[in-house]
Design a protein around this motif. Structure first.
Motif, PDB file in Angstrom:
ATOM      1  N   THR A   1      10.276   4.085  -9.208  1.00 21.56           N
ATOM      2  CA  THR A   1       9.073   4.563  -9.881  1.00 21.56           C
ATOM      3  C   THR A   1       7.837   3.887  -9.305  1.00 21.56           C
ATOM      4  N   VAL A   2       6.805   4.677  -9.044  1.00 18.82           N
ATOM      5  CA  VAL A   2       5.560   4.160  -8.479  1.00 18.82           C
ATOM      6  C   VAL A   2       4.556   3.873  -9.594  1.00 18.82           C
ATOM      7  N   PHE A   3       3.935   2.691  -9.524  1.00 16.92           N
ATOM      8  CA  PHE A   3       2.865   2.301 -10.439  1.00 16.92           C
ATOM      9  C   PHE A   3       1.605   2.049  -9.617  1.00 16.92           C
ATOM     10  N   ASP A   4       0.610   2.877  -9.815  1.00 15.45           N
ATOM     11  CA  ASP A   4      -0.641   2.739  -9.075  1.00 15.45           C
ATOM     12  C   ASP A   4      -1.484   1.626  -9.694  1.00 15.45           C
ATOM     13  N   GLN A   5      -2.216   0.925  -8.859  1.00 19.01           N
ATOM     14  CA  GLN A   5      -3.112  -0.141  -9.334  1.00 19.01           C
ATOM     15  C   GLN A   5      -4.396  -0.069  -8.533  1.00 19.01           C
ATOM     16  N   TRP A   6      -5.535  -0.204  -9.219  1.00 27.41           N
ATOM     17  CA  TRP A   6      -6.825  -0.120  -8.538  1.00 27.41           C
ATOM     18  C   TRP A   6      -7.692  -1.323  -8.893  1.00 27.41           C
TER      19      TRP A   6
ATOM     20  N   THR B   1       0.840  -1.188   0.000  1.00 24.89           N
ATOM     21  CA  THR B   1       0.000   0.000   0.000  1.00 24.89           C
ATOM     22  C   THR B   1       0.881   1.247   0.000  1.00 24.89           C
ATOM     23  N   PRO B   2       0.358   2.396  -0.465  1.00 25.02           N
ATOM     24  CA  PRO B   2       1.132   3.631  -0.369  1.00 25.02           C
ATOM     25  C   PRO B   2       1.529   3.951   1.067  1.00 25.02           C
ATOM     26  N   THR B   3       0.612   3.702   1.988  1.00 28.18           N
ATOM     27  CA  THR B   3       0.896   3.941   3.400  1.00 28.18           C
ATOM     28  C   THR B   3       2.101   3.137   3.867  1.00 28.18           C
ATOM     29  N   TYR B   4       2.170   1.872   3.467  1.00 28.15           N
ATOM     30  CA  TYR B   4       3.266   1.049   3.961  1.00 28.15           C
ATOM     31  C   TYR B   4       4.574   1.379   3.247  1.00 28.15           C
ATOM     32  N   ALA B   5       4.498   1.830   2.016  1.00 26.50           N
ATOM     33  CA  ALA B   5       5.716   2.290   1.348  1.00 26.50           C
ATOM     34  C   ALA B   5       6.328   3.456   2.118  1.00 26.50           C
ATOM     35  N   LEU B   6       5.474   4.366   2.594  1.00 30.83           N
ATOM     36  CA  LEU B   6       5.966   5.488   3.382  1.00 30.83           C
ATOM     37  C   LEU B   6       6.436   5.034   4.759  1.00 30.83           C
TER      38      LEU B   6
ATOM     39  N   ALA C   1      -1.295  -0.168  -4.096  1.00 34.62           N
ATOM     40  CA  ALA C   1      -2.730  -0.380  -4.268  1.00 34.62           C
ATOM     41  C   ALA C   1      -3.392  -0.349  -2.907  1.00 34.62           C
ATOM     42  N   GLY C   2      -4.724  -0.380  -2.906  1.00 34.29           N
ATOM     43  CA  GLY C   2      -5.488  -0.416  -1.670  1.00 34.29           C
ATOM     44  C   GLY C   2      -5.918   0.945  -1.178  1.00 34.29           C
ATOM     45  N   GLU C   3      -5.268   2.013  -1.680  1.00 37.27           N
ATOM     46  CA  GLU C   3      -5.560   3.391  -1.299  1.00 37.27           C
ATOM     47  C   GLU C   3      -5.305   4.281  -2.516  1.00 37.27           C
ATOM     48  N   PRO C   4      -5.843   5.518  -2.504  1.00 36.98           N
ATOM     49  CA  PRO C   4      -5.628   6.395  -3.652  1.00 36.98           C
ATOM     50  C   PRO C   4      -4.270   7.066  -3.692  1.00 36.98           C
ATOM     51  N   GLY C   5      -3.388   6.835  -2.718  1.00 33.31           N
ATOM     52  CA  GLY C   5      -2.150   7.581  -2.629  1.00 33.31           C
ATOM     53  C   GLY C   5      -1.268   7.533  -3.859  1.00 33.31           C
ATOM     54  N   GLY C   6      -1.217   6.379  -4.545  1.00 31.09           N
ATOM     55  CA  GLY C   6      -0.361   6.266  -5.708  1.00 31.09           C
ATOM     56  C   GLY C   6      -0.764   7.137  -6.864  1.00 31.09           C
TER      57      GLY C   6
ATOM     58  N   PHE D   1       0.321   1.768   9.539  1.00 30.32           N
ATOM     59  CA  PHE D   1      -0.521   0.811   8.837  1.00 30.32           C
ATOM     60  C   PHE D   1       0.292   0.010   7.831  1.00 30.32           C
ATOM     61  N   GLU D   2       0.062  -1.297   7.827  1.00 35.84           N
ATOM     62  CA  GLU D   2       0.670  -2.159   6.819  1.00 35.84           C
ATOM     63  C   GLU D   2      -0.256  -2.281   5.619  1.00 35.84           C
ATOM     64  N   MET D   3      -1.573  -2.384   5.890  1.00 38.14           N
ATOM     65  CA  MET D   3      -2.547  -2.460   4.814  1.00 38.14           C
ATOM     66  C   MET D   3      -3.142  -1.073   4.615  1.00 38.14           C
ATOM     67  N   LYS D   4      -4.445  -0.965   4.413  1.00 33.04           N
ATOM     68  CA  LYS D   4      -5.050   0.335   4.164  1.00 33.04           C
ATOM     69  C   LYS D   4      -4.914   1.241   5.388  1.00 33.04           C
ATOM     70  N   GLY D   5      -4.479   2.472   5.141  1.00 34.14           N
ATOM     71  CA  GLY D   5      -4.426   3.439   6.222  1.00 34.14           C
ATOM     72  C   GLY D   5      -5.833   3.899   6.587  1.00 34.14           C
ATOM     73  N   ARG D   6      -6.091   4.012   7.879  1.00 34.96           N
ATOM     74  CA  ARG D   6      -7.400   4.490   8.352  1.00 34.96           C
ATOM     75  C   ARG D   6      -7.167   5.749   9.182  1.00 34.96           C
ATOM     76  N   ARG D   7      -6.966   6.836   8.477  1.00 36.07           N
ATOM     77  CA  ARG D   7      -6.592   8.084   9.127  1.00 36.07           C
ATOM     78  C   ARG D   7      -7.789   8.973   9.406  1.00 36.07           C
ATOM     79  N   TRP D   8      -8.941   8.688   8.835  1.00 34.55           N
ATOM     80  CA  TRP D   8     -10.132   9.508   9.041  1.00 34.55           C
ATOM     81  C   TRP D   8     -11.089   8.778   9.955  1.00 34.55           C
ATOM     82  N   VAL D   9     -11.487   9.437  11.031  1.00 39.39           N
ATOM     83  CA  VAL D   9     -12.424   8.841  11.977  1.00 39.39           C
ATOM     84  C   VAL D   9     -13.555   9.826  12.238  1.00 39.39           C
ATOM     85  N   ARG D  10     -14.685   9.290  12.652  1.00 38.49           N
ATOM     86  CA  ARG D  10     -15.841  10.116  13.011  1.00 38.49           C
ATOM     87  C   ARG D  10     -15.897  10.275  14.517  1.00 38.49           C
ATOM     88  N   GLY D  11     -15.922  11.529  14.961  1.00 37.07           N
ATOM     89  CA  GLY D  11     -15.946  11.783  16.391  1.00 37.07           C
ATOM     90  C   GLY D  11     -17.340  11.700  16.984  1.00 37.07           C
TER      91      GLY D  11
END
Length: 424
Positions: A231-236, A181-186, A210-215, A414-424
């Motif tokens: 070089t980054v290659f995005d996949q959806w 995932t982009p998150t795990y690359a970072l 893949a797994g997130e829009p970051g790429g 996060f190793e898989m999809k990052g979950r950075r947005w939460v509802r308070g």
């Protein structure tokens, strides 16, 4: 661009029509879900992708309700459950997870999609692929790993390892391609910096994310490429649909639909009518080769924009400018501004010193309010960083967010999809 020739657009459309006829005449009658959903419709009148507009759309909620009423797998399947040999599950980030089955034929089709993705990215027989993710029920890079192995490529599984261990493995076996995932690359870049590992100097020259829009977000993509020297290659794709798109070598600004295996429609989310090329709409997908668990006119909830002009590298596939632009259900309106997570990510990833962040959406005085926690990188003072974050959000997104500091190591990685947005 890959050297092997691609078929002309007219040939692709003939191939789509033939596969669509097989889908409707062979798979649909064997699926209780689709037999009921398309009952009373003259399927013999559907001769090409253009005729799909006469069929109803399908939503994830329908599939979730079908599985709830017919546990555990629902009624989409075209064969008895005992004839399937693989199960995967959606992440459940936007609701109840789906369980999805594949038989040997459908899984082989999934692998062929990845073979085309590798071809578009210009992989060679000398490439060695490393997949640093946990091989659980989330489909992740399962198909990518299996397809590479079936092609005879050197493949390395990286499940069950720490980030430091994965970096050591990269040094030892020198893969040239990484899938994560982009998150795990970072995250790996963060660990490399903290441990003194020379990530730009390692053997990796390409990353499939893949797994997130970051790429597909230039700011995030550029940050990954700078950190890795690759070089980054995005996949959806989607667990329930398959691997639908890929980035092609030589065209960084778009993703391409694998039109020989999918039909992509771009519709206005409200009117459900096709939008003109160049306009933004919801991506609706029909998979043509996953006949044991088919989906027809599936609403992805993702917004895309089809190129109005031809591919700059001459590919005959549907070109989606900027990749997946955003999700319909992710939008938050802040003081009249439509804000998507990808836009916030693009702002924060351009700022040096942001190690991690989390956004909490709350309601203040009956209006949505964004609270952004910022975890500074080591040796970065919050008093210096937070005003820069506040200013960047204000100038680029046209609203004021509450910016607060987080302690070092406080926010999750996060190793898989990052979950950075939460509802308070």
């Amino acid at each position: 661009m890959p050297a092997a020739p691609f078929p002309a657009r007219e040939e692709i459309e003939r191939e789509q029509s033939a596969k669509l006829r097989t889908l409707l005449t062979e798979a649909v009658p064997r699926s209780p879900f689709w037999s009921a959903k398309l009952a009373g419709i003259d399927l013999s009148a559907i001769r090409s992708a253009a005729d799909l507009v006469s069929l109803p759309l399908c939503t994830k909620q329908e599939l979730v309700e079908d599985q709830a009423a017919n546990p555990p797998f629902g009624t989409v399947l075209t064969r008895p459950a005992a004839e399937y040999n693989r199960i995967h599950q959606t992440s459940g980030t936007t609701g109840e997870p789906l369980r999805w089955l594949d038989d040997a034929d459908s899984w082989a089709w999934f692998g062929r999609c990845w073979e085309e993705i590798y071809r578009l990215a210009g992989l060679t027989a000398e490439d060695r692929l490393f997949f640093p993710f946990s091989f659980g029920p989330f489909i992740g890079f399962w198909a990518a790993f299996d397809a590479a192995s079936r092609q005879g490529r050197f493949t390395i599984a990286g499940g069950g390892m720490s980030s430091e261990g994965r970096l050591r493995l990269i040094s030892t076996v020198t893969p040239t391609v990484v899938g994560c995932t982009p998150t795990y690359a970072l995250r790996l870049a963060e660990v490399a910096e903290a441990t003194g590992y020379d990530l730009p100097g390692c053997s990796v020259r390409k990353l499939f994310v893949a797994g997130e829009p970051g790429g597909a977000i230039p700011e995030v993509r550029d940050r990954i490429e700078e950190a890795w020297g690759a070089t980054v290659f995005d996949q959806w794709g989607m667990t329930e649909l398959g691997s639908v798109t890929a980035v092609a070598e030589g065209d960084r600004e778009a993703i391409y639909v694998l039109d020989r295996e999918f039909v992509a429609e771009i519709l206005d989310p409200e009117s459900q009518r096709p939008v003109a090329p160049g306009d933004t709409g919801e991506l609706v997908v029909t998979n043509l080769g996953r006949l044991s668990s088919p989906l027809i006119r599936y609403r992805t909830g993702d917004l895309v924009r089809r190129s109005a002009g031809p591919s700059p590298i001459g590919l005959p596939y549907t070109r989606l400018e900027g990749g997946i632009l955003s999700r319909l259900d992710d939008m938050v309106t802040i003081r009249g501004n439509n804000v998507f997570p990808s836009a916030v990510d693009a702002v924060l990833r351009t700022l040096d010193g942001v190690a991690e962040y989390r956004v909490t959406v709350t309601t203040a005085r009956a209006m949505p309010h964004l609270r952004i926690q910022i975890e500074p990188a080591e040796q970065v003072a919050p008093a210096d960083l937070l005003p820069r974050v506040h200013k960047a959000v204000k100038e680029r997104l046209n609203f004021t967010a509450e910016i607060v500091p987080a302690a070092t190591g406080e926010l999750p990685r996060f190793e898989m999809k990052g979950r950075r947005w939460v509802r308070g």
